[in-house]
Design a protein around this motif. Structure first.
Motif, PDB file in Angstrom:
ATOM      1  N   HIS A  39       0.841  -1.199   0.000  1.00 20.37           N
ATOM      2  CA  HIS A  39       0.000   0.000   0.000  1.00 20.37           C
ATOM      3  C   HIS A  39       0.870   1.241   0.000  1.00 20.37           C
ATOM      4  N   GLN A  40       0.304   2.335  -0.531  1.00 16.83           N
ATOM      5  CA  GLN A  40       1.070   3.569  -0.599  1.00 16.83           C
ATOM      6  C   GLN A  40       1.064   4.282   0.752  1.00 16.83           C
ATOM      7  N   ASN A  41       1.870   5.315   0.884  1.00 19.66           N
ATOM      8  CA  ASN A  41       2.063   5.951   2.190  1.00 19.66           C
ATOM      9  C   ASN A  41       0.879   6.783   2.652  1.00 19.66           C
ATOM     10  N   HIS A  42      -0.093   7.077   1.784  1.00 25.70           N
ATOM     11  CA  HIS A  42      -1.280   7.811   2.204  1.00 25.70           C
ATOM     12  C   HIS A  42      -2.308   6.897   2.870  1.00 25.70           C
ATOM     13  N   ILE A  43      -1.983   5.628   2.947  1.00 26.61           N
ATOM     14  CA  ILE A  43      -2.780   4.659   3.711  1.00 26.61           C
ATOM     15  C   ILE A  43      -1.908   4.168   4.855  1.00 26.61           C
ATOM     16  N   ILE A  44      -2.435   4.265   6.063  1.00 29.61           N
ATOM     17  CA  ILE A  44      -1.685   3.832   7.241  1.00 29.61           C
ATOM     18  C   ILE A  44      -2.244   2.490   7.702  1.00 29.61           C
ATOM     19  N   LYS A  45      -1.344   1.573   7.951  1.00 26.01           N
ATOM     20  CA  LYS A  45      -1.727   0.195   8.282  1.00 26.01           C
ATOM     21  C   LYS A  45      -1.600  -0.048   9.780  1.00 26.01           C
ATOM     22  N   ALA A  46      -2.582  -0.723  10.355  1.00 23.58           N
ATOM     23  CA  ALA A  46      -2.505  -1.172  11.753  1.00 23.58           C
ATOM     24  C   ALA A  46      -2.700  -2.687  11.763  1.00 23.58           C
ATOM     25  N   ARG A  47      -1.748  -3.401  12.352  1.00 25.50           N
ATOM     26  CA  ARG A  47      -1.822  -4.857  12.409  1.00 25.50           C
ATOM     27  C   ARG A  47      -2.072  -5.274  13.861  1.00 25.50           C
ATOM     28  N   PRO A  48      -3.315  -5.631  14.195  1.00 24.33           N
ATOM     29  CA  PRO A  48      -3.656  -5.903  15.597  1.00 24.33           C
ATOM     30  C   PRO A  48      -3.118  -7.232  16.118  1.00 24.33           C
ATOM     31  N   GLN A  49      -2.907  -7.266  17.421  1.00 24.72           N
ATOM     32  CA  GLN A  49      -2.622  -8.534  18.101  1.00 24.72           C
ATOM     33  C   GLN A  49      -3.973  -9.238  18.251  1.00 24.72           C
ATOM     34  N   GLN A  50      -4.213 -10.222  17.414  1.00 22.79           N
ATOM     35  CA  GLN A  50      -5.558 -10.769  17.319  1.00 22.79           C
ATOM     36  C   GLN A  50      -5.975 -11.594  18.523  1.00 22.79           C
ATOM     37  N   SER A  51      -5.039 -11.861  19.423  1.00 21.60           N
ATOM     38  CA  SER A  51      -5.427 -12.503  20.678  1.00 21.60           C
ATOM     39  C   SER A  51      -6.109 -11.509  21.611  1.00 21.60           C
ATOM     40  N   LEU A  52      -5.933 -10.200  21.326  1.00 20.44           N
ATOM     41  CA  LEU A  52      -6.536  -9.155  22.158  1.00 20.44           C
ATOM     42  C   LEU A  52      -7.581  -8.347  21.406  1.00 20.44           C
ATOM     43  N   LEU A  53      -7.360  -8.145  20.110  1.00 22.21           N
ATOM     44  CA  LEU A  53      -8.220  -7.262  19.344  1.00 22.21           C
ATOM     45  C   LEU A  53      -8.562  -7.888  17.990  1.00 22.21           C
ATOM     46  N   LEU A  54      -9.842  -8.114  17.760  1.00 17.47           N
ATOM     47  CA  LEU A  54     -10.281  -8.656  16.476  1.00 17.47           C
ATOM     48  C   LEU A  54     -10.279  -7.550  15.422  1.00 17.47           C
ATOM     49  N   PRO A  55      -9.712  -7.808  14.244  1.00 12.19           N
ATOM     50  CA  PRO A  55      -9.694  -6.788  13.184  1.00 12.19           C
ATOM     51  C   PRO A  55     -11.092  -6.272  12.834  1.00 12.19           C
ATOM     52  N   GLU A  56     -12.072  -7.172  12.791  1.00 12.91           N
ATOM     53  CA  GLU A  56     -13.433  -6.764  12.446  1.00 12.91           C
ATOM     54  C   GLU A  56     -14.002  -5.805  13.495  1.00 12.91           C
ATOM     55  N   PHE A  57     -13.672  -6.067  14.757  1.00 11.23           N
ATOM     56  CA  PHE A  57     -14.148  -5.194  15.833  1.00 11.23           C
ATOM     57  C   PHE A  57     -13.484  -3.825  15.725  1.00 11.23           C
ATOM     58  N   ALA A  58     -12.165  -3.817  15.460  1.00 11.49           N
ATOM     59  CA  ALA A  58     -11.442  -2.554  15.331  1.00 11.49           C
ATOM     60  C   ALA A  58     -11.992  -1.731  14.177  1.00 11.49           C
ATOM     61  N   MET A  59     -12.245  -2.374  13.032  1.00 13.89           N
ATOM     62  CA  MET A  59     -12.790  -1.648  11.892  1.00 13.89           C
ATOM     63  C   MET A  59     -14.152  -1.054  12.246  1.00 13.89           C
ATOM     64  N   ALA A  60     -15.006  -1.836  12.883  1.00 13.06           N
ATOM     65  CA  ALA A  60     -16.333  -1.349  13.250  1.00 13.06           C
ATOM     66  C   ALA A  60     -16.230  -0.156  14.196  1.00 13.06           C
ATOM     67  N   TRP A  61     -15.350  -0.259  15.187  1.00 14.51           N
ATOM     68  CA  TRP A  61     -15.211   0.826  16.155  1.00 14.51           C
ATOM     69  C   TRP A  61     -14.776   2.124  15.471  1.00 14.51           C
ATOM     70  N   PHE A  62     -13.752   2.062  14.637  1.00 16.70           N
ATOM     71  CA  PHE A  62     -13.240   3.280  14.029  1.00 16.70           C
ATOM     72  C   PHE A  62     -14.125   3.790  12.891  1.00 16.70           C
ATOM     73  N   ASN A  63     -15.097   3.008  12.475  1.00 20.89           N
ATOM     74  CA  ASN A  63     -16.082   3.491  11.515  1.00 20.89           C
ATOM     75  C   ASN A  63     -17.342   3.999  12.202  1.00 20.89           C
ATOM     76  N   SER A  64     -17.398   3.881  13.528  1.00 26.54           N
ATOM     77  CA  SER A  64     -18.542   4.405  14.274  1.00 26.54           C
ATOM     78  C   SER A  64     -18.342   5.898  14.535  1.00 26.54           C
ATOM     79  N   GLU A  65     -19.427   6.589  14.880  1.00 24.50           N
ATOM     80  CA  GLU A  65     -19.333   8.020  15.172  1.00 24.50           C
ATOM     81  C   GLU A  65     -18.381   8.280  16.330  1.00 24.50           C
ATOM     82  N   ALA A  66     -18.511   7.496  17.383  1.00 28.32           N
ATOM     83  CA  ALA A  66     -17.659   7.690  18.559  1.00 28.32           C
ATOM     84  C   ALA A  66     -16.204   7.389  18.241  1.00 28.32           C
ATOM     85  N   GLY A  67     -15.961   6.338  17.463  1.00 29.98           N
ATOM     86  CA  GLY A  67     -14.598   5.941  17.164  1.00 29.98           C
ATOM     87  C   GLY A  67     -13.861   6.925  16.281  1.00 29.98           C
ATOM     88  N   ARG A  68     -14.531   7.454  15.267  1.00 34.61           N
ATOM     89  CA  ARG A  68     -13.832   8.342  14.341  1.00 34.61           C
ATOM     90  C   ARG A  68     -13.784   9.786  14.821  1.00 34.61           C
TER      91      ARG A  68
END
Length: 408
Positions: free
Chosen positions: A302-331
């Motif tokens: 990916h190019q540098n205008h996209i920032i990547k976060a790679r979660p520790q999936q034993s603590l944080l599910l990627p689907e949950f993280a995406m949902a949170w940061f796409n919510s009003e409170a998260g963003r």
């Protein structure tokens, strides 16, 4: 008609390719001849009629004025219902006939008034027109209801998601203009930033589980910066651009390549579960929008205008993280922390690392995602039903008037 200088209460118009007739901002009279048009009159653009610029003057424009480039026709009330004529003008058969009537040099073809009036159209009885209009209108009303139901289901899903986390989303903004503001309130997002300053910032309050910074449970990194040295070559790799990353989804129909040596791929290759943030945008709603990488393309970077976060999936599910940061409170964190330059808002890796995120147990994360997904599935089903209803209603309208062409 004659107008001296200013148009006064006469309104100039424009016709969209959709057939919608809208007011045009113009106070001065046109040079040359001008013609009057009134609600219910049919007006078309000689140049763009073949593209769909044919419409009826709406009741909201009581006195329209046009030039000779926009011929005006007055439908006979004893033969045509305005609503029937409006839909008829949108029919593929009618638009096809219009295109065949266009003549002239390429790029400047016109439909003449004589050519337009020579078009043959089906004219059922007024009673039959009323039946067609009513059936189509009823279908559109039902489709609109389904779309409202879909929106309500989505809102309820997000509300349940945030409520389960004990989140207080940002307060709604008042719907009013701002005439006086402190300079420090103008810094972020202009009008919206000023309104936010008037209602205060409740922040993210989490009562049901701990809240942590994303950087404590995910590795955050930039992508590649494009330059002449990494133009596609021996080691051309597919890469994601900002246009590919939308909120909650990826658009992968157009993928470009960039040169990445084999030795660098280990650190740059996208992996299943990576969370992708858009670094900059001119809209608050789109700043920091998030999508999830599921390994759709092999050896993709990916190019540098996209920032990547790679979660520790034993603590944080990627689907949950995406949902949170796409919510009003998260963003909301990105809105408060973003910087602006010439109207473009940006965030950086530090902003993403410090972004607060609730951290319930993995079991709770799975349950919340399942519920949110079920709401999304239900909403999409409603939207799909509405789209199908619109298409079938329009097909029924056209098929009642035109015989399908025989395949050649």
């Amino acid at each position: 008609m004659r107008v001296n200088g200013a148009l006064g209460d006469w309104q100039s118009i424009t016709i969209k390719f959709s057939g919608e007739v809208l007011p045009r901002e113009r106070a001065e009279a046109f040079k040359g001849s001008m013609f009057a048009a009134y609600p219910g009159d049919l007006v078309f653009s000689k140049i763009d009629a073949r593209n769909g610029a044919v419409g009826l003057i709406p009741s909201s424009i009581p006195k329209a004025v046009v030039t000779s480039e926009y011929p005006v026709c007055t439908p006979r009330a004893d033969k045509l219902r305005p609503a029937y004529l409006h839909h008829l003008l949108r029919a593929d058969h009618f638009k096809g006939e219009l295109q065949r009537k266009a003549s002239g040099t390429s790029g400047r073809k016109r439909v003449t008034p004589e050519g337009f009036l020579s078009l043959e159209i089906p004219v059922p009885s007024l009673a039959e027109q009323d039946v067609l209009i009513t059936a189509y209108a009823d279908a559109l009303t039902r489709a609109e209801q389904l779309e409202r139901e879909a929106e309500a289901i989505e809102r309820a899903g997000w509300l349940a998601f945030e409520t389960a986390l004990g989140v207080a989303p940002p307060p709604p903004l008042p719907d009013r203009p701002v005439f006086v503001a402190r300079f420090k309130d103008v810094e972020l997002w202009s009008h919206e930033g000023m309104l936010r300053a008037t209602v205060g910032d409740q922040g993210v309050r989490v009562a049901t589980c701990p809240i942590v910074e994303l950087g404590t449970v995910a590795a955050v990194s930039y992508g590649l910066q494009k330059s002449p040295t990494n133009r596609p070559g021996t080691h051309a790799r597919p890469y994601l651009r900002v246009a590919n990353v939308q909120r909650g989804r990826l658009i992968l129909d157009k993928i470009k390549t960039i040169n990445v040596p084999d030795a660098d791929m280990a650190s740059l290759r996208l992996e299943v579960g990576d969370i992708l943030f858009v670094e900059g945008n001119g809209s608050r709603a789109e700043l920091g929008r998030v999508a999830l990488w599921n390994g759709e393309i092999t050896d993709c970077v990916h190019q540098n205008h996209i920032i990547k976060a790679r979660p520790q999936q034993s603590l944080l599910l990627p689907e949950f993280a995406m949902a949170w940061f796409n919510s009003e409170a998260g963003r909301d964190h990105f809105f408060k922390s973003g910087k602006t330059t010439s109207g473009l808002g940006t965030i950086n890796s530090s902003v993403i690392r410090t972004a607060p995120i609730p951290l319930p147990s993995i079991a709770v994360q799975k349950a919340l995602i399942s519920e949110l997904s079920a709401a999304d599935t239900s909403a999409q089903a409603k939207r799909s039903e509405a789209a199908t209803l619109r298409q079938s209603a329009w097909a029924a309208f056209e098929s009642a008037l035109f015989v399908p062409a025989e395949p050649s």
